[in-house]
Design an enzyme around this catalytic site. Sequence first.
Site, short mmCIF file in Angstrom:
data_model
loop_
_atom_site.label_atom_id
_atom_site.label_comp_id
_atom_site.label_asym_id
_atom_site.label_seq_id
_atom_site.Cartn_x
_atom_site.Cartn_y
_atom_site.Cartn_z
N ASP A 85 6.83 -11.21 42.82
CA ASP A 85 6.85 -9.84 42.34
C ASP A 85 8.29 -9.36 42.43
O ASP A 85 8.95 -9.56 43.46
CB ASP A 85 5.97 -8.93 43.19
CG ASP A 85 4.48 -9.11 42.93
OD1 ASP A 85 4.12 -10.04 42.19
OD2 ASP A 85 3.69 -8.33 43.50
N CYS A 107 8.49 1.85 43.85
CA CYS A 107 7.44 1.02 43.26
C CYS A 107 7.10 1.44 41.84
O CYS A 107 6.85 0.60 40.97
CB CYS A 107 6.16 1.10 44.10
SG CYS A 107 6.29 0.41 45.75
N HIS A 139 6.52 -7.14 49.27
CA HIS A 139 7.55 -6.27 48.69
C HIS A 139 8.54 -5.81 49.76
O HIS A 139 8.17 -5.33 50.82
CB HIS A 139 6.95 -5.08 47.94
CG HIS A 139 6.03 -5.52 46.84
ND1 HIS A 139 5.17 -4.66 46.20
CD2 HIS A 139 5.81 -6.74 46.26
CE1 HIS A 139 4.47 -5.32 45.29
NE2 HIS A 139 4.86 -6.58 45.30
N ASP A 149 10.86 -3.39 49.52
CA ASP A 149 11.42 -2.04 49.43
C ASP A 149 10.74 -0.99 50.32
O ASP A 149 10.95 0.22 50.13
CB ASP A 149 11.46 -1.56 47.97
CG ASP A 149 10.15 -1.72 47.24
OD1 ASP A 149 9.15 -2.12 47.86
OD2 ASP A 149 10.12 -1.45 46.02
N ASP A 193 7.26 -4.17 39.93
CA ASP A 193 6.71 -5.49 40.23
C ASP A 193 6.80 -6.42 39.03
O ASP A 193 7.00 -7.63 39.18
CB ASP A 193 5.23 -5.39 40.63
CG ASP A 193 4.99 -4.45 41.78
OD1 ASP A 193 5.97 -4.02 42.43
OD2 ASP A 193 3.81 -4.13 42.05
#
Length: 362
Positions: A192, A346, A241, A243, A117
């Site tokens: 992020d 992450c 996010h 992913d 991030d």
Amino acid sequence: MSDREWTVNVHNEWDPLEEVIVGHVDGTVVTQWEPGFEAMIPHEHVSTVREYHLRNAGQPFTEEQAAPARREVEELVRVLRDEGVIVRRPELIDNTIPYSTPDFYSPGGFGQYNPRDVMTAIGDELIESPMSWRSRYFEFRAYRPLAKEYFRHGARWTQAPKPEMSDELYRSSYRRGKDFEWVTTEFEPVWDAADLLRCGRDIFFQRSHTTNDFGIEWLRRHLGSKYRVHKIEFEDDRAVHIDATFMPLAPGKLLVNPDRPARPLPDMFAKSGWEVRECPRTTYPRDLPSFRGFEWLIMNVINLDEKRIIVEKQEEPFIRFLKDWGFTPIPVAYRNCFKHGGSFHCSTLDVRRRGELQSYFK
């Protein structure tokens, strides 16, 4: 230690991984109740989660909470090193210290678990993210010693404009559901780095509750004509996010989330002959309160190369799926880490992959 070991070079998510930053579970604290939190939490859990954060903000996770996750992160580090990958770790900083700016107060920070991030590596450049949570305002400090070393050994190093995070950055009310609104406004650029994925000259950047259009445009102009930055959105009113929604795993292979279709999927994938497959359902227990937040972390994998992928050990159907698709899964237990902020992708930041910049689309 050779200069080579400090080189920054990343062009995509799948070139052979040579060096990576892995976060720490230790140091994680309960964040304050952020202006953007409610938009990201399943409606039925908002009251419970709000009360928990208001009561415990700034308090460190207990040893009972941290120990199982710490063991899993250290096992990931061992696996990476056994595969020949150099592993760096951020500093441990005290996230229990309250702080304030002219625009906000925070009773503490967040943690050092999520390097994905805080920074991204694009080519030979490290770029620090202007994140939108007030509890993460000083999180970059844990990574500064590493950034300085990479810079001394030739990397470029950029910090995007630091956001003010005044109330003007957040909508006090917003719509959920089909015609949802983002909680972040266009007051200033924020993102992020976990909202972007790299496919050579093409970078896919998700508009979400933590990344706004201003931030996407800032990165587009910063990178210049060498790269094509594509904004992408999904049918997900809690989007944070990219992913766990959209993962290019190798040249010509894209893993997508069946519950969060793109609005729309860029036609460049079809025109270039990419094979697009939907991720199987998770084996994460559906009856747990955390299910809706954690179910798609099944997709949050990290590639060692075009074949080898580190995956959650308990996701047997997904492991079979990847094998059938020509990959070599490396199972590692990681579910105790989820509550610290995500899974493998992450908690890591790839800073060197062996490869060159190229285009994967016609």
